[in-house]
Design a protein around this motif. Structure first.
Motif, PDB file in Angstrom:
ATOM      1  N   GLY A 277      13.369  35.949  18.015  1.00 18.52           N
ATOM      2  CA  GLY A 277      14.602  36.686  18.221  1.00 18.52           C
ATOM      3  C   GLY A 277      15.815  35.816  18.454  1.00 18.52           C
ATOM      4  N   VAL A 278      15.632  34.498  18.465  1.00 18.93           N
ATOM      5  CA  VAL A 278      16.763  33.567  18.590  1.00 18.93           C
ATOM      6  C   VAL A 278      16.684  32.577  17.436  1.00 18.93           C
ATOM      7  CG1 VAL A 278      17.078  33.773  21.082  1.00 18.93           C
ATOM      8  CG2 VAL A 278      15.397  32.148  20.194  1.00 18.93           C
ATOM      9  N   PRO A 279      17.811  32.167  16.902  1.00 22.31           N
ATOM     10  CA  PRO A 279      17.791  31.352  15.679  1.00 22.31           C
ATOM     11  C   PRO A 279      17.186  29.967  15.859  1.00 22.31           C
ATOM     12  CG  PRO A 279      20.028  31.544  16.557  1.00 22.31           C
ATOM     13  CD  PRO A 279      19.187  32.518  17.323  1.00 22.31           C
ATOM     14  N   TRP A 280      17.112  29.451  17.076  1.00 22.42           N
ATOM     15  CA  TRP A 280      16.641  28.087  17.265  1.00 22.42           C
ATOM     16  C   TRP A 280      15.144  27.990  17.557  1.00 22.42           C
ATOM     17  CZ3 TRP A 280      14.977  26.962  22.318  1.00 22.42           C
ATOM     18  CH2 TRP A 280      15.382  27.863  23.310  1.00 22.42           C
ATOM     19  N   GLN A 318      12.323  35.189  22.609  1.00 21.38           N
ATOM     20  CA  GLN A 318      12.796  36.570  22.539  1.00 21.38           C
ATOM     21  C   GLN A 318      12.143  37.262  21.357  1.00 21.38           C
ATOM     22  OE1 GLN A 318      16.990  37.793  23.180  1.00 21.38           O
ATOM     23  NE2 GLN A 318      16.949  38.573  21.085  1.00 21.38           N
ATOM     24  N   VAL A 319      11.821  38.524  21.536  1.00 21.98           N
ATOM     25  CA  VAL A 319      11.275  39.333  20.452  1.00 21.98           C
ATOM     26  C   VAL A 319      12.393  39.627  19.447  1.00 21.98           C
ATOM     27  CG1 VAL A 319      10.219  41.560  19.871  1.00 21.98           C
ATOM     28  CG2 VAL A 319       9.561  40.366  21.989  1.00 21.98           C
ATOM     29  N   PRO A 320      12.128  39.537  18.151  1.00 23.13           N
ATOM     30  CA  PRO A 320      13.167  39.852  17.161  1.00 23.13           C
ATOM     31  C   PRO A 320      13.748  41.247  17.374  1.00 23.13           C
ATOM     32  CG  PRO A 320      11.303  38.792  16.087  1.00 23.13           C
ATOM     33  CD  PRO A 320      10.885  39.052  17.498  1.00 23.13           C
ATOM     34  N   GLY A 321      15.071  41.323  17.468  1.00 21.56           N
ATOM     35  CA  GLY A 321      15.745  42.598  17.629  1.00 21.56           C
ATOM     36  C   GLY A 321      15.628  43.225  18.999  1.00 21.56           C
ATOM     37  N   SER A 329      10.513  50.679  23.965  1.00 24.59           N
ATOM     38  CA  SER A 329      10.162  49.745  22.895  1.00 24.59           C
ATOM     39  C   SER A 329      10.187  48.302  23.384  1.00 24.59           C
ATOM     40  CB  SER A 329      11.130  49.917  21.722  1.00 24.59           C
ATOM     41  OG  SER A 329      10.865  48.982  20.702  1.00 24.59           O
ATOM     42  N   VAL A 330      11.179  47.978  24.237  1.00 22.78           N
ATOM     43  CA  VAL A 330      11.281  46.616  24.768  1.00 22.78           C
ATOM     44  C   VAL A 330      10.040  46.239  25.563  1.00 22.78           C
ATOM     45  CG1 VAL A 330      12.502  45.204  26.475  1.00 22.78           C
ATOM     46  CG2 VAL A 330      13.792  46.493  24.774  1.00 22.78           C
ATOM     47  N   LEU A 331       9.497  47.201  26.313  1.00 21.62           N
ATOM     48  CA  LEU A 331       8.335  46.903  27.159  1.00 21.62           C
ATOM     49  C   LEU A 331       7.084  46.627  26.334  1.00 21.62           C
ATOM     50  CD1 LEU A 331       8.850  49.500  30.046  1.00 21.62           C
ATOM     51  CD2 LEU A 331       9.779  47.191  29.790  1.00 21.62           C
ATOM     52  N   GLN A 332       7.066  47.094  25.104  1.00 18.83           N
ATOM     53  CA  GLN A 332       5.916  46.841  24.217  1.00 18.83           C
ATOM     54  C   GLN A 332       6.163  45.540  23.441  1.00 18.83           C
ATOM     55  OE1 GLN A 332       3.300  49.046  24.419  1.00 18.83           O
ATOM     56  NE2 GLN A 332       4.530  50.152  25.942  1.00 18.83           N
ATOM     57  N   LYS A 379      17.106  38.104  25.561  1.00 12.63           N
ATOM     58  CA  LYS A 379      16.125  38.676  26.481  1.00 12.63           C
ATOM     59  C   LYS A 379      14.843  37.845  26.459  1.00 12.63           C
ATOM     60  CE  LYS A 379      18.912  42.288  26.829  1.00 12.63           C
ATOM     61  NZ  LYS A 379      19.671  42.631  28.047  1.00 12.63           N
ATOM     62  N   PHE A 380      14.782  36.850  27.326  1.00 14.43           N
ATOM     63  CA  PHE A 380      13.594  36.000  27.403  1.00 14.43           C
ATOM     64  C   PHE A 380      12.602  36.468  28.480  1.00 14.43           C
ATOM     65  CE2 PHE A 380      16.055  33.190  24.849  1.00 14.43           C
ATOM     66  CZ  PHE A 380      15.207  32.249  24.305  1.00 14.43           C
ATOM     67  N   GLY A 381      12.988  37.446  29.284  1.00 11.55           N
ATOM     68  CA  GLY A 381      12.228  37.761  30.483  1.00 11.55           C
ATOM     69  C   GLY A 381      10.891  38.431  30.248  1.00 11.55           C
TER      70      GLY A 381
END
Length: 429
Positions: A277-280, A318-321, A329-332, A379-381
């Motif tokens: 989810g992050v370009p790097w 981070q999860v893509p999107g 959805s974020v929790l999954q 969102k890395f958490g």
């Protein structure tokens, strides 16, 4: 009034103005020290409570003393880490931490990723304070960071370690450089990149000087260590704190200033790993085992240990999107679980080989947090935090305005947090 031992009326105007400026800087520093003491007294109650709760729960805290948050005053007075004046101020600050929290903190990190501090704060200016001094800035900063670190370690070992019995390190960061081909040129380019990112800070600690390849390519910018500075810096790590999130292919390219070129794609166009989810960050689990083995092979003998102790101090993605999804959805976050599972498998392979002395692994991060220039959009958490509704731009607000905008700071553990608790923490205990 005497400044520097000379009566003001006997000084030529340029020198008098210089002395007045220095006096003003000194007064600013006195004020700053008093402010630091006040902040220490004010904030220590909350930090002490947090540390006590952690210790009561059986958690062993590791504290980072500097994570890219230089007081603006020090930047204004003498340009921050571009000046050796930062050293005494940094030591003063670190000692406050040792005094207040050292009875419970047994692992300290003086700097989080000095490579980022110097390259992105004083080299390309991408991070605050945004200084774009190129190689001049980054290598002057790096030299002062190493000296500040070493001075702090010397202070800790002499004054606090006998009673507190803690350890001190800084974190080293690398994007693992995988040679694009088996050619000698590409292998040499990959090693040169390791020297420029890892050896820049670790070689002076273990070998007493900067890597030969770095001195050859950037020698005109690298400050030289004096004999006393070499003695001070060498041996100033109790363990290696290592961060590696991903890898890239590296090929020789004599035309550019570094001598290499890096890419997420191989020569035949294949990606080095799935995008995150992050370009790097591309997901490249095998980068972990390779980096851990490299550190062990290069620095163990110089450390005086059979295997230099290594701590993976940050690991996450981070999860893509993820920033655009609703909370259920974020929790999954199956993508994040697979990231951790495969990366930890690679780390365990290195440990199982009995060729790596691993102290532990830290996830980045416990909960969604402020991710520098990306703000709250990343969102890395392991725990989701509801800041503001998607229709609002994240910003710092009062609790009342935060709630009005749709943010409650409600926290919910993601599935990855539950996965860690069942598959990693349980084993570690």
């Amino acid at each position: 009034l005497n400044i520097g031992g000379s009566p003001m009326q006997h000084l030529p105007w340029p020198l008098m103005l210089h002395r007045l400026s220095r006096f003003h800087s000194w007064m600013q520093r006195v004020v700053l020290y008093n402010v630091l003491q006040l902040i220490a007294v004010t904030c220590s109650k909350g930090l002490n409570l947090l540390l006590n709760v952690k210790c009561d729960a059986g958690i062993k805290p590791m504290v980072a003393i500097y994570h890219w948050d230089l007081p603006q005053t020090l930047q204004d007075i003498y340009q921050g880490f571009l000046s050796p004046e930062i050293i005494q101020d940094y030591v003063y600050y670190a000692e406050i931490c040792f005094k207040l929290f050292g009875d419970r903190v047994k692992r300290w990190l003086t700097f989080i990723e000095p490579y980022v501090v110097c390259n992105m704060q004083y080299g390309n200016g991408q991070y605050a304070p945004g200084i774009k001094y190129g190689d001049v800035g980054r290598y002057r900063c790096g030299h002062n960071v190493l000296l500040a670190h070493a001075e702090v370690v010397q202070l800790y070992r002499q004054k606090y370690k006998p009673s507190q019995r803690g350890q001190v390190s800084f974190t080293t960061l690398v994007t693992w450089p995988e040679p694009a081909t088996g050619s000698a040129a590409d292998k040499r380019a990959a090693q040169n990149k390791l020297d420029a990112e890892v050896g820049w800070f670790l070689d002076p600690v273990y070998f007493g000087d900067y890597p030969a390849s770095l001195k050859q390519s950037k020698g005109q910018y690298l400050p030289a260590f004096t004999t006393s500075e070499k003695k001070l810096v060498q041996g100033s790590l109790d363990f290696i704190a290592a961060n590696c999130f991903t890898a890239k292919y590296v090929s020789a390219q004599p035309g550019n200033s570094d001598g290499w070129r890096e890419s997420k794609f191989s020569g035949d166009g294949k990606s080095i790993g799935p995008a995150s989810g992050v370009p790097w960050i591309n997901v490249v689990p095998w980068s972990q085992e390779k980096f851990l083995r490299y550190l062990t092979g290069r620095y163990s003998a110089a450390s005086g240990a059979h295997q230099v102790p290594i701590l993976v101090s940050s690991l996450g993605t981070q999860v893509p999107g993820e920033e655009h999804r609703n909370i259920p959805s974020v929790l999954q976050d199956t993508f994040r679980i697979n990231f951790y599972r495969t990366y930890l498998d690679s780390i365990c392979e290195a440990v199982a080989s009995k060729e790596v002395n691993l102290l532990g692994v830290y996830a980045w991060s416990w909960m969604d947090s402020f991710e520098w220039t990306d703000g709250y959009t990343r969102k890395f958490g392991l725990v989701h935090v509801k800041y503001l509704s998607p229709r609002n731009t994240p910003s710092l607000r009062s609790p009342a305005s935060l709630a009005a905008a749709g943010g409650s700071l409600q926290r919910n553990p993601k599935n990855s947090a539950l996965w860690w608790s069942k598959h990693f923490w349980l084993v570690a205990s």
